[in-house]
Scaffold this motif. Structure first.
Motif, short mmCIF file in Angstrom:
data_model
loop_
_atom_site.label_atom_id
_atom_site.label_comp_id
_atom_site.label_asym_id
_atom_site.label_seq_id
_atom_site.Cartn_x
_atom_site.Cartn_y
_atom_site.Cartn_z
N THR A 1 11.01 19.82 -19.33
CA THR A 1 9.39 20.17 -17.85
C THR A 1 10.28 20.74 -16.26
N MET A 2 9.99 21.77 -15.85
CA MET A 2 10.32 22.87 -15.05
C MET A 2 10.22 22.45 -13.84
N VAL A 3 10.45 21.75 -12.89
CA VAL A 3 10.90 21.54 -11.32
C VAL A 3 10.43 22.48 -10.37
N GLU A 4 9.45 23.25 -9.36
CA GLU A 4 10.78 23.87 -8.89
C GLU A 4 9.41 24.10 -7.55
N ARG A 5 10.50 23.93 -6.80
CA ARG A 5 9.54 23.63 -4.76
C ARG A 5 8.95 24.90 -3.71
N ALA A 6 8.67 25.03 -4.78
CA ALA A 6 7.95 27.18 -4.61
C ALA A 6 6.39 26.58 -4.69
N PRO A 7 5.44 26.69 -4.38
CA PRO A 7 4.03 26.32 -4.80
C PRO A 7 4.14 27.46 -6.02
N ALA A 8 4.77 28.06 -6.36
CA ALA A 8 4.18 29.00 -6.88
C ALA A 8 5.53 30.25 -8.02
N PRO A 9 5.92 30.54 -8.99
CA PRO A 9 7.06 31.11 -9.65
C PRO A 9 6.89 31.96 -7.78
N ARG A 10 8.62 32.49 -7.48
CA ARG A 10 9.03 33.30 -6.23
C ARG A 10 8.83 34.43 -6.96
N SER A 11 8.67 35.23 -5.50
CA SER A 11 8.63 36.77 -6.12
C SER A 11 10.21 37.15 -5.31
N GLY A 12 10.13 38.08 -5.32
CA GLY A 12 11.66 39.08 -4.74
C GLY A 12 12.90 38.53 -5.10
#
Length: 189
Positions: free
Chosen positions: A31-42
């Protein structure tokens, strides 16, 4: 699935995505949890060198990564007055010799390619983060900022340089930081 086979990866960047790929391939349920609301760009460029080239190749992504490589032309070194003191069109400090088989790719391209290899069998949770971690006999209980508590067999902090997971487990990062008295700036021109 048994708790022992579940793994929470905090951070859906390069390290987290590569780890999720290999864990899934070996029968774990990441399970991957990411603070950003969507995949980060840049983000800046990432070098894929040495054994990492072999790993990317075994993932079946080497040709795609090569197709998304940056095209460095060289580098310049300036002194404190802004005067050029060194120039090279054969190598750069950040990516080595330009003629090497190494690949430099922009972070968002590399993450997108890695994430493509983890769509099946990997749970993604965006817009959340680990708030507390407590190890017990049943596993590792994780409290999330936005979601309900869950129990995993293992928790991995792949959440960047100033990792919140490492801070929760090991304490403030200041006790581990050692400034080396140098700065490096890499930018696109």
């Amino acid at each position: 699935m048994q708790i022992a086979q579940t793994v929470l990866i905090s951070g859906a960047g390069v390290a987290g995505s590569a780890l999720a790929y290999w864990l899934r391939r070996h029968g774990y349920a990441p399970t991957m949890v990411e603070r950003a609301p969507a995949p980060r760009s840049g983000g800046q460029a990432i070098d894929v060198r040495g054994v990492a080239l072999d790993v990317i190749d075994r993932m079946g992504l080497l040709e795609e990564v090569r197709a998304h490589r940056t095209h460095m032309r060289g580098m310049s070194v300036l002194n404190a007055d802004g005067e050029e003191v060194h120039r090279s069109t054969e190598y750069t400090l950040s990516s080595g010799r330009l003629a090497d088989p190494d690949v430099e790719s922009m972070r968002d391209d590399l993450v997108r390619l890695l994430r493509g290899g983890t769509r099946e069998g990997v749970e993604y949770v965006y817009g959340d983060a680990v708030e507390a971690i407590e190890e017990s006999a049943e596993g590792v209980r994780v409290a999330f900022v936005n979601g309900p508590d869950r129990v995993f067999g293992l928790v991995v902090g792949a959440d960047g340089l100033h990792s919140g997971v490492r801070r929760l487990v090991f304490g403030p990062e200041e006790q581990f930081n050692r400034h080396l008295g140098q700065y490096l700036s890499v930018f696109t021109a």
